[in-house]
Write a protein that holds these residues in place. Structure first.
Motif, PDB file in Angstrom:
ATOM      1  N   MET A   1       0.843  -1.173   0.000  1.00 34.82           N
ATOM      2  CA  MET A   1       0.000   0.000   0.000  1.00 34.82           C
ATOM      3  C   MET A   1       0.888   1.235   0.000  1.00 34.82           C
ATOM      4  N   ALA A   2       0.675   2.124  -0.929  1.00 38.70           N
ATOM      5  CA  ALA A   2       1.472   3.335  -1.017  1.00 38.70           C
ATOM      6  C   ALA A   2       0.993   4.345   0.012  1.00 38.70           C
ATOM      7  N   THR A   3       1.942   5.018   0.622  1.00 42.16           N
ATOM      8  CA  THR A   3       1.589   6.049   1.594  1.00 42.16           C
ATOM      9  C   THR A   3       2.215   7.365   1.169  1.00 42.16           C
ATOM     10  N   ASP A   4       1.528   8.439   1.488  1.00 39.93           N
ATOM     11  CA  ASP A   4       2.065   9.760   1.193  1.00 39.93           C
ATOM     12  C   ASP A   4       3.106  10.124   2.243  1.00 39.93           C
ATOM     13  N   THR A   5       3.981  11.059   1.878  1.00 35.87           N
ATOM     14  CA  THR A   5       4.999  11.499   2.815  1.00 35.87           C
ATOM     15  C   THR A   5       4.329  12.159   4.014  1.00 35.87           C
ATOM     16  N   GLY A   6       4.683  11.696   5.207  1.00 35.56           N
ATOM     17  CA  GLY A   6       4.125  12.291   6.427  1.00 35.56           C
ATOM     18  C   GLY A   6       2.826  11.663   6.879  1.00 35.56           C
ATOM     19  N   LYS A   7       2.248  10.804   6.072  1.00 37.39           N
ATOM     20  CA  LYS A   7       1.002  10.154   6.454  1.00 37.39           C
ATOM     21  C   LYS A   7       1.255   8.674   6.675  1.00 37.39           C
ATOM     22  N   THR A   8       0.416   8.057   7.520  1.00 40.78           N
ATOM     23  CA  THR A   8       0.556   6.620   7.766  1.00 40.78           C
ATOM     24  C   THR A   8      -0.692   5.911   7.269  1.00 40.78           C
ATOM     25  N   SER A   9      -0.529   4.653   6.955  1.00 33.61           N
ATOM     26  CA  SER A   9      -1.676   3.855   6.528  1.00 33.61           C
ATOM     27  C   SER A   9      -2.528   3.539   7.753  1.00 33.61           C
ATOM     28  N   ALA A  10      -3.707   2.988   7.520  1.00 31.89           N
ATOM     29  CA  ALA A  10      -4.610   2.649   8.619  1.00 31.89           C
ATOM     30  C   ALA A  10      -3.982   1.622   9.550  1.00 31.89           C
ATOM     31  N   SER A  11      -3.330   0.610   8.977  1.00 28.22           N
ATOM     32  CA  SER A  11      -2.709  -0.414   9.825  1.00 28.22           C
ATOM     33  C   SER A  11      -1.541   0.158  10.618  1.00 28.22           C
ATOM     34  N   GLU A  12      -0.800   1.077  10.041  1.00 27.42           N
ATOM     35  CA  GLU A  12       0.312   1.698  10.761  1.00 27.42           C
ATOM     36  C   GLU A  12      -0.177   2.575  11.905  1.00 27.42           C
ATOM     37  N   SER A  13      -1.272   3.272  11.709  1.00 28.25           N
ATOM     38  CA  SER A  13      -1.792   4.111  12.792  1.00 28.25           C
ATOM     39  C   SER A  13      -2.410   3.260  13.900  1.00 28.25           C
ATOM     40  N   LEU A  14      -3.009   2.107  13.550  1.00 27.48           N
ATOM     41  CA  LEU A  14      -3.562   1.217  14.566  1.00 27.48           C
ATOM     42  C   LEU A  14      -2.460   0.542  15.381  1.00 27.48           C
ATOM     43  N   ARG A  15      -1.314   0.318  14.769  1.00 27.56           N
ATOM     44  CA  ARG A  15      -0.199  -0.324  15.467  1.00 27.56           C
ATOM     45  C   ARG A  15       0.215   0.487  16.696  1.00 27.56           C
ATOM     46  N   LYS A  16       0.072   1.799  16.642  1.00 21.69           N
ATOM     47  CA  LYS A  16       0.445   2.655  17.768  1.00 21.69           C
ATOM     48  C   LYS A  16      -0.487   2.476  18.960  1.00 21.69           C
ATOM     49  N   THR A  17      -1.694   1.998  18.729  1.00 22.85           N
ATOM     50  CA  THR A  17      -2.662   1.852  19.817  1.00 22.85           C
ATOM     51  C   THR A  17      -2.620   0.476  20.462  1.00 22.85           C
ATOM     52  N   ARG A  18      -1.802  -0.441  19.972  1.00 23.19           N
ATOM     53  CA  ARG A  18      -1.714  -1.788  20.531  1.00 23.19           C
ATOM     54  C   ARG A  18      -1.133  -1.739  21.940  1.00 23.19           C
ATOM     55  N   THR A  19      -1.666  -2.592  22.804  1.00 22.61           N
ATOM     56  CA  THR A  19      -1.150  -2.677  24.162  1.00 22.61           C
ATOM     57  C   THR A  19      -0.605  -4.076  24.380  1.00 22.61           C
ATOM     58  N   TYR A  20       0.688  -4.176  24.571  1.00 18.87           N
ATOM     59  CA  TYR A  20       1.321  -5.453  24.830  1.00 18.87           C
ATOM     60  C   TYR A  20       1.486  -5.623  26.335  1.00 18.87           C
TER      61      TYR A  20
END
Length: 92
Positions: A1-20
């Motif tokens: 999936m191509a991403t624009d400079t400075g923007k993250t994909s949906a999966s990349e932004s959800l990765r930040k909310t994961r709680t391990y």
């Protein structure tokens, strides 16, 4: 999936909310987050009181194996007794 400079994909932004290292209470009316001590075999929910057995996938990643039946059966029986008592008091 191509991403624009400075923007993250949906999966990349959800990765930040994961709680391990945390699990959710499996009680449908609770669903609180629980953070077990590393290596713990059981954890109890402070909100609803249910107790669960844990399995550690890695030393940092716990998963719930299932409930501790004796504890949860006792909680269910106490709740049922309270509801029956309340219905008897309300019907008089």
């Amino acid at each position: 999936m191509a991403t624009d400079t400075g923007k993250t994909s949906a999966s990349e932004s959800l990765r930040k909310t994961r709680t391990y290292g945390k699990v959710r209470c499996h009680n449908p009316s609770c669903m609180g987050r629980l953070e077990p001590e590393p290596g713990a075999q059981q954890i109890s929910c402070p909100t609803c009181g249910m107790t669960y057995r844990l399995f550690w996938v890695t030393p940092q990643l716990p998963r719930i194996r299932g409930p501790v039946w004796e504890v949860n059966r006792k909680l269910a029986e106490e709740t049922l007794a309270k509801k029956l008592q309340a219905s008897k008091d309300g019907s008089k």
